[in-house]
Design a protein around this motif. Structure first.
Motif, short mmCIF file in Angstrom:
data_model
loop_
_atom_site.label_atom_id
_atom_site.label_comp_id
_atom_site.label_asym_id
_atom_site.label_seq_id
_atom_site.Cartn_x
_atom_site.Cartn_y
_atom_site.Cartn_z
N CYS A 109 0.72 -1.28 -0.13
CA CYS A 109 0.03 0.05 -0.07
C CYS A 109 0.96 1.39 -0.02
CB CYS A 109 -0.80 0.05 1.24
SG CYS A 109 -0.02 0.03 2.78
N ALA A 110 0.28 2.37 -0.11
CA ALA A 110 0.89 3.81 -0.08
C ALA A 110 1.65 3.73 1.18
CB ALA A 110 0.14 4.81 -0.20
N HIS A 111 1.50 3.17 2.31
CA HIS A 111 1.87 3.41 3.44
C HIS A 111 3.22 2.75 3.66
CE1 HIS A 111 -2.55 3.80 4.10
NE2 HIS A 111 -2.21 5.04 4.10
N THR A 112 3.08 1.26 3.01
CA THR A 112 4.38 0.53 3.14
C THR A 112 5.42 1.02 2.05
OG1 THR A 112 3.27 -1.19 1.71
CG2 THR A 112 3.35 -1.61 4.07
N MET A 113 4.73 1.39 0.99
CA MET A 113 5.84 2.20 0.02
C MET A 113 6.49 3.21 0.59
SD MET A 113 4.09 1.39 -3.56
CE MET A 113 2.27 1.02 -3.35
N THR A 114 5.75 4.00 1.29
CA THR A 114 6.53 5.23 1.87
C THR A 114 7.51 4.78 2.61
OG1 THR A 114 4.48 6.61 1.78
CG2 THR A 114 5.81 7.45 3.39
N ILE A 115 7.27 3.92 3.62
CA ILE A 115 8.52 3.62 4.89
C ILE A 115 9.50 3.04 3.96
CG2 ILE A 115 9.12 2.06 6.68
CD1 ILE A 115 7.17 4.64 7.03
N GLU A 116 9.14 2.32 2.85
CA GLU A 116 10.29 1.73 2.06
C GLU A 116 11.21 2.90 1.32
OE1 GLU A 116 8.62 -1.09 -0.86
OE2 GLU A 116 7.90 -2.53 0.65
N LEU A 117 10.74 3.86 0.67
CA LEU A 117 11.28 5.01 0.27
C LEU A 117 12.18 5.34 1.41
CD1 LEU A 117 8.59 6.22 -2.09
CD2 LEU A 117 10.78 4.91 -2.78
#
Length: 83
Positions: free
Chosen positions: A60-68
């Motif tokens: 989701c956008a939240h997990t992808m944000t943390i990955e970035l």
């Protein structure tokens, strides 16, 4: 600064350079989304998120944000990380 603390600061810098010393086993971050705040967790090498979208898509956008944000900080990407 006292001599004992100087040694600790030097050791911390050395540990930070020697990344193989570090193993992130758990991590929890609150991500304030547009509609509500969600909890993103790294557990046993896998991302988890409290949002409904993640339940169906495993990303989701939240997990992808943390990955970035953490790009390059984790030694090994989680097994189900989205590139």
């Amino acid at each position: 600064m006292e001599s004992g603390m100087i040694g600790k600061v030097a050791k911390a810098h050395r540990y930070a350079r020697e990344r193989d010393r570090l193993h992130v086993t758990q991590l929890t971050v609150s991500v304030a989304g547009d509609n509500s705040t969600h909890e993103v967790r790294l557990e046993h090498g896998r991302w988890q998120c409290s949002c409904d979208f993640f339940v169906h898509r495993r990303a989701c956008a939240h997990t992808m944000t943390i990955e970035l944000v953490l790009e390059g900080a984790l030694l090994e990407p989680p097994a189900d990380a989205v590139a």
